[in-house]
Design a protein around this motif. Sequence first.
Motif, PDB file in Angstrom:
ATOM      1  N   GLY A   1       3.730   2.674   3.355  1.00  0.00           N
ATOM      2  CA  GLY A   1       2.317   2.800   3.697  1.00  0.00           C
ATOM      3  C   GLY A   1       2.150   3.553   5.005  1.00  0.00           C
ATOM      4  O   GLY A   1       3.063   3.600   5.846  1.00  0.00           O
TER       5      GLY A   1
ATOM      6  N   LYS B   1      -7.963   3.162   4.399  1.00  0.00           N
ATOM      7  CA  LYS B   1      -8.581   2.995   3.076  1.00  0.00           C
ATOM      8  C   LYS B   1      -8.773   1.512   2.738  1.00  0.00           C
ATOM      9  O   LYS B   1      -9.793   1.108   2.188  1.00  0.00           O
ATOM     10  CB  LYS B   1      -7.694   3.628   1.994  1.00  0.00           C
ATOM     11  CG  LYS B   1      -7.899   5.114   1.814  1.00  0.00           C
ATOM     12  CD  LYS B   1      -7.533   5.586   0.404  1.00  0.00           C
ATOM     13  CE  LYS B   1      -6.104   5.224   0.002  1.00  0.00           C
ATOM     14  NZ  LYS B   1      -5.684   5.895  -1.233  1.00  0.00           N
TER      15      LYS B   1
ATOM     16  N   LEU C   1       0.838  -1.210   0.000  1.00  0.00           N
ATOM     17  CA  LEU C   1       0.000   0.000   0.000  1.00  0.00           C
ATOM     18  C   LEU C   1       0.869   1.254   0.000  1.00  0.00           C
ATOM     19  O   LEU C   1       1.846   1.346   0.746  1.00  0.00           O
ATOM     20  CB  LEU C   1      -0.886   0.020   1.245  1.00  0.00           C
ATOM     21  CG  LEU C   1      -1.949  -1.076   1.372  1.00  0.00           C
ATOM     22  CD1 LEU C   1      -2.568  -1.034   2.776  1.00  0.00           C
ATOM     23  CD2 LEU C   1      -3.024  -0.945   0.307  1.00  0.00           C
ATOM     24  N   GLY C   2       0.498   2.196  -0.827  1.00  0.00           N
ATOM     25  CA  GLY C   2       1.156   3.498  -0.806  1.00  0.00           C
ATOM     26  C   GLY C   2       2.544   3.539  -1.401  1.00  0.00           C
ATOM     27  O   GLY C   2       3.215   4.571  -1.368  1.00  0.00           O
TER      28      GLY C   2
ATOM     29  N   ASP D   1      -3.928   2.107  -5.991  1.00  0.00           N
ATOM     30  CA  ASP D   1      -4.346   1.230  -4.891  1.00  0.00           C
ATOM     31  C   ASP D   1      -5.870   1.125  -4.838  1.00  0.00           C
ATOM     32  O   ASP D   1      -6.422   0.023  -4.704  1.00  0.00           O
ATOM     33  CB  ASP D   1      -3.839   1.782  -3.543  1.00  0.00           C
ATOM     34  CG  ASP D   1      -2.353   1.527  -3.310  1.00  0.00           C
ATOM     35  OD1 ASP D   1      -1.713   0.865  -4.159  1.00  0.00           O
ATOM     36  OD2 ASP D   1      -1.837   1.990  -2.272  1.00  0.00           O
TER      37      ASP D   1
ATOM     38  N   ASP E   1      -3.425   4.773   4.617  1.00  0.00           N
ATOM     39  CA  ASP E   1      -3.552   3.681   3.634  1.00  0.00           C
ATOM     40  C   ASP E   1      -4.261   2.479   4.247  1.00  0.00           C
ATOM     41  O   ASP E   1      -5.069   1.816   3.587  1.00  0.00           O
ATOM     42  CB  ASP E   1      -2.164   3.255   3.141  1.00  0.00           C
ATOM     43  CG  ASP E   1      -1.486   4.343   2.297  1.00  0.00           C
ATOM     44  OD1 ASP E   1      -2.124   4.819   1.343  1.00  0.00           O
ATOM     45  OD2 ASP E   1      -0.335   4.699   2.614  1.00  0.00           O
TER      46      ASP E   1
END
Lengths: 338, 338
Positions: free
Chosen positions: A89, A96, A50-51, A64, A93
């Motif tokens: 991340g 989300k 993530l991220g 993402d 993140d």
Amino acid sequence: MNTVVIHDPTLRDGQHAVRHQLGVAALRGYAEAADAAGIPVVEVGHGNGLGASSLQVGRAAVSDDLMLSTVREALRTSKMGVFMLPGWGTCEDLRKAVAHGADVIRVGVHCTETSLAERHLGFLREQGADAHCVLMMSHMATPAELAEHAARVVGYGARAVGIMDSAGHFLPQDVTERIGAIRGAVGDGVPVIFHGHNNLGMAVANSVAAAGAGAGIIDGCARGFGAGAGNTQLEVLVPVLERTGFRTGIDLYALLDAAEFAERELMPAPPTTGSLSIVSGLAGVFSGFKHQVLDLSGRAGVDPRDVFFELGRRQAIAGQEDLIVDVVAELSAKRAAA
Amino acid sequence: MNTVVIHDPTLRDGQHAVRHQLGVAALRGYAEAADAAGIPVVEVGHGNGLGASSLQVGRAAVSDDLMLSTVREALRTSKMGVFMLPGWGTCEDLRKAVAHGADVIRVGVHCTETSLAERHLGFLREQGADAHCVLMMSHMATPAELAEHAARVVGYGARAVGIMDSAGHFLPQDVTERIGAIRGAVGDGVPVIFHGHNNLGMAVANSVAAAGAGAGIIDGCARGFGAGAGNTQLEVLVPVLERTGFRTGIDLYALLDAAEFAERELMPAPPTTGSLSIVSGLAGVFSGFKHQVLDLSGRAGVDPRDVFFELGRRQAIAGQEDLIVDVVAELSAKRAAA
């Protein structure tokens, strides 16, 4: 008969092999095929989690948000997994991902740097999420150290914990010892994870050893999709686990179909094991260093294999790319002096 | 520390992956590279051995005479090995191989049909040749049966004896049991051979198990070069054996160089493990059936995986291609009736 939960990071770890360029149709198609096979967890994301999509480690073809919504829609019974590395991340993140319906959220940290995961695991505990923690480059710590760090992250909020053989360095006995030590430290209520790489041709054998030592969650990717020598080949691992007395609940033919889809739609070709993958496995070095090692050693006229072995002696880890420059310069100087 | 003698059939078993089309330059180049690495035995020939070049199993690009003289010239310290299957090869072929300076002559027979090798092993004993015998499709016999047949071929004149996991069906424990049983039957003076295939991702792990059980001769091919999922990957096997306490006497960097040569000059691409290779490994069926199974099942509209599993139940072996026709017809009839 013991049950092993298969965790499939094809759509996340495999991204490393295609510079994070998997498109929406590929993500959807593989997730549907994996779901049809009954694979318990399908992980998706940028290779670094993530991220992480960025100029530095490569921009993903798909955001993402779109990756998560696409795979979420495609899965009927499989859980959706995500991966995050603190630093790339953030808690935002994670929030989300939970909102997108991620069921299993894995936080990865270097095997001896677990304090980096404290805040994120705490955040996930507050959210009530199923947070897992994996200790990366786990050959760099002793079984006792891994056990201690595993217990620590369970304290932070991880509901499962385990090890990644990130450099593909382990042989089965190494895995048996480490999984056993971690199991002893975290107790029966916390499933232990094993994630293998195939640099020494041992990914399946190591995973079977992990299951034998009581690991409850084992990772595999279709055709071993992943950088370098690749990960544990999922559609080989599953029937071998079944033959050795473990239940996975996965349908073999549908699993083989998913792997065929992956070979056709996700990758230029399945991974094979080249010389530098073998050397990085032997040396215990992250194989992601390969391109920089080749580039720098080529320009300096030193043997990239020597560079890998020296990086191994210095216990280089991802983020320490500067060490490659140092090692190449030293080997080059030695060569000039000889 | 125990020693393992590495036997390298890249230039013989690998031929199956390229329809026996290796040319003189490729044979010479690989033999030189293998010799430079100190590989003890370099085997060469048509995939099915001496005398096998034919319309039925495929004509080799190079005659037996030219293959043997080319490799003989290229080797300075490595021994030259040849392979023969009684029926394809004759005593006349064996005589020629000895005249060409073949040092190690392997006779292969189905694991329970060792009487077929009696005359050829006797002939080689008369010639004073270093004759070895390998029992093929060895998963089809019990450890006790293999031990009995191994002892029998030693009586015929074999100076080493062992097993081929021709279908890539074994897991490490299977290998440990069988090598142990054979060692018990033939005694310490007769080296025991293991030859693995990688259908279940276990070729390296099985070979390490064989060494652990006392096998003295272990086969591996550069990049695993061979049909289907391929053989044991030699340049992975050697350092893993060294790490687990066995000496091979092989130089790692020169071995990696030989494998690079092989990848570049011998094969279109290194072997990977596709679905039918996995199924044939699980079913214990010779993967050479693949093209006929695909062709016949495709025309009849039955699942080739079902055909492989049924052939496994019937213990089909090479030469019994007629069984494929029967199985496809029966599955097709069942399907029509359903």
